[in-house]
Design a protein around this motif. Structure first.
Motif, PDB file in Angstrom:
ATOM      1  N   LEU A 346       0.856  -1.185   0.000  1.00  0.00           N
ATOM      2  CA  LEU A 346       0.000   0.000   0.000  1.00  0.00           C
ATOM      3  C   LEU A 346       0.888   1.229   0.000  1.00  0.00           C
ATOM      4  CD1 LEU A 346      -2.724  -1.043   2.617  1.00  0.00           C
ATOM      5  CD2 LEU A 346      -2.904  -1.058   0.120  1.00  0.00           C
ATOM      6  N   CYS A 347       0.658   2.115  -0.969  1.00  0.00           N
ATOM      7  CA  CYS A 347       1.465   3.320  -1.099  1.00  0.00           C
ATOM      8  C   CYS A 347       0.923   4.406  -0.159  1.00  0.00           C
ATOM      9  CB  CYS A 347       1.471   3.804  -2.541  1.00  0.00           C
ATOM     10  SG  CYS A 347      -0.088   4.564  -3.055  1.00  0.00           S
ATOM     11  N   PRO A 348       1.630   5.524   0.028  1.00  0.00           N
ATOM     12  CA  PRO A 348       1.147   6.598   0.907  1.00  0.00           C
ATOM     13  C   PRO A 348      -0.222   7.147   0.506  1.00  0.00           C
ATOM     14  CG  PRO A 348       3.472   6.897   0.460  1.00  0.00           C
ATOM     15  CD  PRO A 348       3.012   5.782  -0.416  1.00  0.00           C
ATOM     16  N   LEU A 353      -0.020  -1.838  -4.755  1.00  0.00           N
ATOM     17  CA  LEU A 353       0.993  -2.275  -5.709  1.00  0.00           C
ATOM     18  C   LEU A 353       0.932  -3.798  -5.725  1.00  0.00           C
ATOM     19  CD1 LEU A 353       2.096   0.538  -4.462  1.00  0.00           C
ATOM     20  CD2 LEU A 353       4.258  -0.143  -5.496  1.00  0.00           C
ATOM     21  N   THR A 354       0.513  -4.381  -6.843  1.00  0.00           N
ATOM     22  CA  THR A 354       0.300  -5.832  -6.924  1.00  0.00           C
ATOM     23  C   THR A 354       1.525  -6.542  -7.469  1.00  0.00           C
ATOM     24  OG1 THR A 354      -0.686  -5.554  -9.111  1.00  0.00           O
ATOM     25  CG2 THR A 354      -2.180  -5.550  -7.217  1.00  0.00           C
ATOM     26  N   HIS A 355       1.616  -7.837  -7.158  1.00  0.00           N
ATOM     27  CA  HIS A 355       2.751  -8.631  -7.613  1.00  0.00           C
ATOM     28  C   HIS A 355       2.686  -8.838  -9.112  1.00  0.00           C
ATOM     29  CE1 HIS A 355       4.553 -12.707  -8.454  1.00  0.00           C
ATOM     30  NE2 HIS A 355       5.589 -12.025  -8.000  1.00  0.00           N
ATOM     31  N   ARG A 356       3.829  -8.643  -9.798  1.00  0.00           N
ATOM     32  CA  ARG A 356       3.875  -8.781 -11.259  1.00  0.00           C
ATOM     33  C   ARG A 356       4.747  -9.952 -11.712  1.00  0.00           C
ATOM     34  NH1 ARG A 356       1.652  -4.227 -13.688  1.00  0.00           N
ATOM     35  NH2 ARG A 356       0.183  -3.366 -12.176  1.00  0.00           N
ATOM     36  N   PHE A 357       5.979 -10.050 -11.186  1.00  0.00           N
ATOM     37  CA  PHE A 357       6.855 -11.134 -11.642  1.00  0.00           C
ATOM     38  C   PHE A 357       7.981 -11.322 -10.620  1.00  0.00           C
ATOM     39  CE2 PHE A 357       8.459  -7.194 -13.395  1.00  0.00           C
ATOM     40  CZ  PHE A 357       9.832  -7.262 -13.180  1.00  0.00           C
ATOM     41  N   ASP A 373      -1.949   3.608 -12.587  1.00  0.00           N
ATOM     42  CA  ASP A 373      -2.485   4.979 -12.692  1.00  0.00           C
ATOM     43  C   ASP A 373      -1.741   5.969 -11.801  1.00  0.00           C
ATOM     44  OD1 ASP A 373      -4.424   3.990 -14.449  1.00  0.00           O
ATOM     45  OD2 ASP A 373      -5.790   3.523 -12.795  1.00  0.00           O
ATOM     46  N   CYS A 374      -0.396   5.861 -11.759  1.00  0.00           N
ATOM     47  CA  CYS A 374       0.376   6.818 -10.962  1.00  0.00           C
ATOM     48  C   CYS A 374       0.301   8.234 -11.556  1.00  0.00           C
ATOM     49  CB  CYS A 374       1.835   6.392 -10.875  1.00  0.00           C
ATOM     50  SG  CYS A 374       2.107   4.963  -9.781  1.00  0.00           S
ATOM     51  N   LYS A 375       0.041   8.341 -12.867  1.00  0.00           N
ATOM     52  CA  LYS A 375       0.004   9.666 -13.503  1.00  0.00           C
ATOM     53  C   LYS A 375      -1.093  10.546 -12.917  1.00  0.00           C
ATOM     54  CE  LYS A 375       1.989   8.276 -17.946  1.00  0.00           C
ATOM     55  NZ  LYS A 375       1.773   8.195 -19.423  1.00  0.00           N
ATOM     56  N   SER A 376      -2.197   9.934 -12.513  1.00  0.00           N
ATOM     57  CA  SER A 376      -3.322  10.714 -11.984  1.00  0.00           C
ATOM     58  C   SER A 376      -3.235  10.929 -10.469  1.00  0.00           C
ATOM     59  CB  SER A 376      -4.644   9.999 -12.317  1.00  0.00           C
ATOM     60  OG  SER A 376      -4.661   8.700 -11.720  1.00  0.00           O
ATOM     61  N   CYS A 377      -2.170  10.411  -9.838  1.00  0.00           N
ATOM     62  CA  CYS A 377      -2.044  10.517  -8.377  1.00  0.00           C
ATOM     63  C   CYS A 377      -1.534  11.906  -7.994  1.00  0.00           C
ATOM     64  CB  CYS A 377      -1.112   9.437  -7.841  1.00  0.00           C
ATOM     65  SG  CYS A 377      -0.905   9.473  -6.050  1.00  0.00           S
ATOM     66  N   ALA A 378      -2.140  12.490  -6.958  1.00  0.00           N
ATOM     67  CA  ALA A 378      -1.734  13.823  -6.498  1.00  0.00           C
ATOM     68  C   ALA A 378      -0.362  13.808  -5.823  1.00  0.00           C
ATOM     69  CB  ALA A 378      -2.780  14.359  -5.525  1.00  0.00           C
ATOM     70  N   LEU A 379       0.086  12.616  -5.374  1.00  0.00           N
ATOM     71  CA  LEU A 379       1.372  12.516  -4.675  1.00  0.00           C
ATOM     72  C   LEU A 379       2.499  12.028  -5.575  1.00  0.00           C
ATOM     73  CD1 LEU A 379       0.169  10.861  -1.320  1.00  0.00           C
ATOM     74  CD2 LEU A 379       0.542  13.281  -1.799  1.00  0.00           C
ATOM     75  N   LYS A 380       2.279  11.967  -6.882  1.00  0.00           N
ATOM     76  CA  LYS A 380       3.276  11.398  -7.779  1.00  0.00           C
ATOM     77  C   LYS A 380       4.617  12.133  -7.702  1.00  0.00           C
ATOM     78  CE  LYS A 380       4.111   9.796 -12.490  1.00  0.00           C
ATOM     79  NZ  LYS A 380       5.491  10.263 -12.537  1.00  0.00           N
ATOM     80  N   LYS A 381       4.587  13.474  -7.623  1.00  0.00           N
ATOM     81  CA  LYS A 381       5.830  14.239  -7.595  1.00  0.00           C
ATOM     82  C   LYS A 381       6.651  13.947  -6.343  1.00  0.00           C
ATOM     83  CE  LYS A 381       4.329  18.092 -10.508  1.00  0.00           C
ATOM     84  NZ  LYS A 381       4.150  19.551 -10.581  1.00  0.00           N
ATOM     85  N   ASN A 389       4.735   3.734 -13.742  1.00  0.00           N
ATOM     86  CA  ASN A 389       4.182   3.534 -12.408  1.00  0.00           C
ATOM     87  C   ASN A 389       5.269   3.122 -11.417  1.00  0.00           C
ATOM     88  OD1 ASN A 389       1.476   4.053 -13.262  1.00  0.00           O
ATOM     89  ND2 ASN A 389       1.387   1.969 -14.131  1.00  0.00           N
ATOM     90  N   ARG A 390       5.031   3.378 -10.150  1.00  0.00           N
ATOM     91  CA  ARG A 390       6.009   3.088  -9.090  1.00  0.00           C
ATOM     92  C   ARG A 390       6.136   1.585  -8.894  1.00  0.00           C
ATOM     93  NH1 ARG A 390       8.395   5.561  -4.475  1.00  0.00           N
ATOM     94  NH2 ARG A 390       9.961   4.049  -3.819  1.00  0.00           N
ATOM     95  N   THR A 391       7.394   1.126  -8.747  1.00  0.00           N
ATOM     96  CA  THR A 391       7.698  -0.293  -8.564  1.00  0.00           C
ATOM     97  C   THR A 391       8.412  -0.496  -7.237  1.00  0.00           C
ATOM     98  OG1 THR A 391       7.885  -0.641 -10.953  1.00  0.00           O
ATOM     99  CG2 THR A 391       8.903  -2.291  -9.526  1.00  0.00           C
ATOM    100  N   ILE A 392       8.068  -1.583  -6.541  1.00  0.00           N
ATOM    101  CA  ILE A 392       8.702  -1.958  -5.271  1.00  0.00           C
ATOM    102  C   ILE A 392       9.178  -3.408  -5.389  1.00  0.00           C
ATOM    103  CG2 ILE A 392       8.295  -2.442  -2.817  1.00  0.00           C
ATOM    104  CD1 ILE A 392       8.429   0.463  -3.242  1.00  0.00           C
ATOM    105  N   THR A 393      10.371  -3.700  -4.877  1.00  0.00           N
ATOM    106  CA  THR A 393      10.867  -5.086  -4.860  1.00  0.00           C
ATOM    107  C   THR A 393      10.821  -5.635  -3.444  1.00  0.00           C
ATOM    108  OG1 THR A 393      13.161  -4.358  -4.560  1.00  0.00           O
ATOM    109  CG2 THR A 393      12.389  -4.693  -6.825  1.00  0.00           C
ATOM    110  N   ARG A 394      10.678  -6.951  -3.363  1.00  0.00           N
ATOM    111  CA  ARG A 394      10.619  -7.627  -2.057  1.00  0.00           C
ATOM    112  C   ARG A 394      11.476  -8.883  -2.123  1.00  0.00           C
ATOM    113  NH1 ARG A 394       7.484  -7.608   2.425  1.00  0.00           N
ATOM    114  NH2 ARG A 394       7.139  -9.572   3.535  1.00  0.00           N
TER     115      ARG A 394
END
Length: 483
Positions: A346-348, A353-357, A373-381, A389-394
Motif C-alpha cells: 500500500l502506497c502513501p 501495488l500488486t505482484h507482477r513477476f 495509474d500513478c500519472k493521476s495521483c496527487a502525490l506522484k511528484k 508507475n512506481r515499482t517496489i521489490t521484495r
C-alpha cells in the motif's frame, strides 16, 4: 639535608636464596602459571608437546605459552622484547624458571601453533563459564579496523596502477626528449648527463613493468586490489573518514561483564557477511541453547539473519535506509506498507501495488510489485520521477526482516546497549594496550594474534573481577588458609 641515596653497587647483599621469594603470594603471575599448568598441551595440539628420544630437547610449549600470555597481558608482544624480558624481568624469570629462549624460538612458537593458541582462548572461555562470568543471554557484535604489516604505498588497485603507469610513460617520454636534445646543442645550465638519463629511464621502465605485472595479476585473480607486503591485507575505510591497509577484526561481547565471547578476523571491508558465523561461534562458546545478538546497520543482511534464526539466535539489527528515492527527497520503501494476507503493498496514497513477476539479481530472489495509474495521483511528484508507475521489490526473507524491525522497535534499550558493549573492549585494546596494528602477516597468523589480543583483554578483566583465591581454586590450586 642530604638526598636519599641508593645502595653502593659493589656492596655485598644477602638477597633471598629462592626466586619464589621475589614473587608475592597473590601476584597474578601465579594464576597465569597455574592456568597453563591446568591445560593439556598435547590435546590442544602444541608442537613439541611430545619429546623425541633423539636430538636436542626442545622448550616445553607450556613455558613458551606462559611467556606469550604474560607478554600480551603486559603489552609486550614483540619476540625480541619478550627475549629481553626473559633476562631482566623478575616475574618472567620466576615464570619460566630462568629459561631464556631466543627471539627466533619465541617467534616460531606463535607461528607453529596457530590453532593450538586459539584452543587456549576457548579453554579460558570455559574457565569463565565455570566462574559464571558470562550472562549467556545477549551479546553485542561489532568490528574494528586494525593496520597490517603493509603500507598504503604497497597497496594497489586498478585506477592507482593506471595512474602510475601513465605517469611513468610521461617521465620516460620527457627523459627521451632530453636525450635527443643532449647532442644537438650545448646546455645553458647544469643538466643530467646522458648516462644519468639512461639510468633514470631504465629504472622507470623496470618499475613500470612491475606495475603492469601487478595489473595483470589483478585481472587474472579477479581481485579489486593487491598488497605486496602482506597479500591478505586490504585497504579499508576506517573511522573518522580515513582508511587503513589492514584487517577487519570482529568480536562478540557478552553483556554481563563485557567479556569477549568470540573473535574472528576477515579481510572483507564490510560487515555484511560476518553476523551468522560469529553469532554461532558465540553460542557454542557460551554453551547456551538460545542467544540474542545485537549489531549495527553494517550487519543488515537477509541471508545472515535467516542463518541466525535457524540456529536459535535472535538478532537485533537496525535497518539502514539505502533507498535512492529517499536520498532524492522522495518516498522511500519505508513509506510503503506490506499486506501479507493480500500480498500487496500500500502506497502513501492508499493505492495497491500488486505482484507482477519474480527474478534473481546478484544471488537474491526478488518479487516485483507495481502500482497502476500513478500519472493521476496527487502525490506522484513526491513518490517517483519515472514516467511509468512506481515499482517496489521484495526479497524472499523480507518477512523475517520486518519481524525483526518490530523487535527492535519494542526493545530500543538493546540497541543503545550495543555501543556500550563493543566500544569498551575495542577502546581498551586499541588505547590502553596499544594494539591498533598486527605484527604478523597472512590471515591465519593475523587471526591467531587477534585471539591472543582478545585473550589478554579477557585476562585483564577477569583479574579485576574475581579474587585471587577464587581464580586459583578454579584452576585446581587450593591456597593455604589464612591464620
Amino acid at each position: 639535608m642530604n638526598h636519599r641515596r641508593g645502595l653502593a653497587r659493589h656492596q655485598t647483599l644477602l638477597l633471598p636464596d629462592r626466586l619464589e621469594d621475589y614473587i608475592a603470594a597473590n601476584n597474578p603471575v601465579r594464576f597465569l602459571d597455574a592456568f597453563v599448568a591446568s591445560l593439556d598441551v598435547r590435546a590442544l595440539g602444541f608442537a613439541h608437546a611430545v619429546v623425541r628420544h633423539t636430538g636436542s630437547p626442545p622448550y616445553d610449549p607450556a613455558d613458551l605459552l606462559r611467556l606469550y600470555l604474560y607478554g600480551y597481558l603486559h603489552r609486550v608482544r614483540s619476540s625480541r622484547m619478550l627475549e629481553a624480558e626473559c633476562q631482566r624481568n623478575v616475574e618472567v624469570l620466576w615464570l619460566l624458571g630462568q629459561l631464556a629462549p631466543d627471539h627466533k624460538t619465541i617467534a616460531n612458537f606463535r607461528k607453529d601453533n596457530l590453532k593450538a593458541l586459539q584452543g587456549v582462548a576457548r579453554q579460558f572461555t570455559v574457565l569463565c563459564r565455570k566462574l559464571e562470568l558470562f550472562g549467556g543471554q545477549l551479546a553485542g557484535i561489532d568490528g574494528t579496523k586494525l593496520c597490517a604489516v603493509n603500507s598504503k604505498d604497497a597497496n594497489f588497485n586498478e585506477p592507482k596502477l593506471q595512474e602510475l603507469i601513465a605517469r611513468a610513460d610521461a617521465r620516460i617520454a620527457e627523459y627521451l626528449q632530453q636525450l635527443d636534445q643532449a647532442d644537438e646543442r650545448e646546455p645553458a645550465g647544469p643538466k643530467p648527463s646522458r648516462a644519468e638519463l639512461e639510468a633514470k629511464i631504465a629504472a622507470l621502465r623496470e618499475k613500470k613493468d612491475w606495475h603492469e605485472e601487478l595489473r595483470a595479476q589483478l585481472e587474472e585473480e579477479d581481485e579489486k586490489q593487491i598488497s605486496t607486503t602482506d597479500p591478505d591485507a586490504r585497504r579499508m575505510r576506517g573511522g573518522g573518514g580515513g582508511s587503513v591497509v589492514g584487517f577487519n577484526a570482529q568480536a562478540a561481547v557478552d553483556d554481563q561483564h563485557k567479556l569477549i565471547a568470540a573473535a574472528d578476523v576477515t579481510n572483507e571491508e564490510t560487515d555484511v557477511q560476518q553476523l551468522a558465523d560469529l553469532a554461532q561461534q558465540t553460542k557454542e562458546n557460551l554453551a547456551v541453547a538460545q542467544l540474542e545478538v545485537v549489531a549495527d546497520k553494517g550487519y543488515y543482511n537477509n541471508s545472515e539473519v535467516r542463518a541466525c534464526l535457524d540456529q536459535h539466535i535472535t538478532p537485533y539489527l537496525a535497518k539502514p535506509d539505502t533507498s535512492a528515492n529517499t536520498k532524492q527527497g522522495l518516498f522511500g520503501k519505508s513509506k510503503f506498507t506490506y499486506d501479507a494476507t493480500k500480498d500487496v503493498y500500500l502506497c502513501p496514497a492508499g493505492k495497491e501495488l500488486t505482484h507482477r513477476f519474480n527474478t534473481e539479481e546478484q544471488d537474491r530472489q526478488l518479487r516485483y510489485y507495481r502500482a497502476r495509474d500513478c500519472k493521476s495521483c496527487a502525490l506522484k511528484k513526491q513518490c517517483t520521477r519515472n514516467q511509468g508507475n512506481r515499482t517496489i521489490t521484495r526479497e524472499a526473507d523480507e518477512g523475517l526482516m520486518e519481524a525483526m524491525a518490530v523487535r527492535v522497535a519494542a526493545h530500543p534499550e538493546k540497541m543503545k546497549l550495543r555501543k556500550q558493549l563493543c566500544e569498551h573492549p575495542f577502546g581498551t585494546l586499541k588505547r590502553w594496550f596499544g594494539y591498533s596494528y598486527f605484527l604478523v602477516k597472512g590471515l591465519p597468523k593475523v587471526r591467531c594474534e587477534w585471539t591472543l589480543m582478545t585473550l589478554a583483554y579477557n585476562l585483564k578483566r577477569v583479574l579485576n573481577l574475581v579474587s585471587f583465591e577464587q581464580l586459583m581454586a578454579a584452576v585446581g590450586v587450593n591456597l593455604p588458609q589464612k591464620a
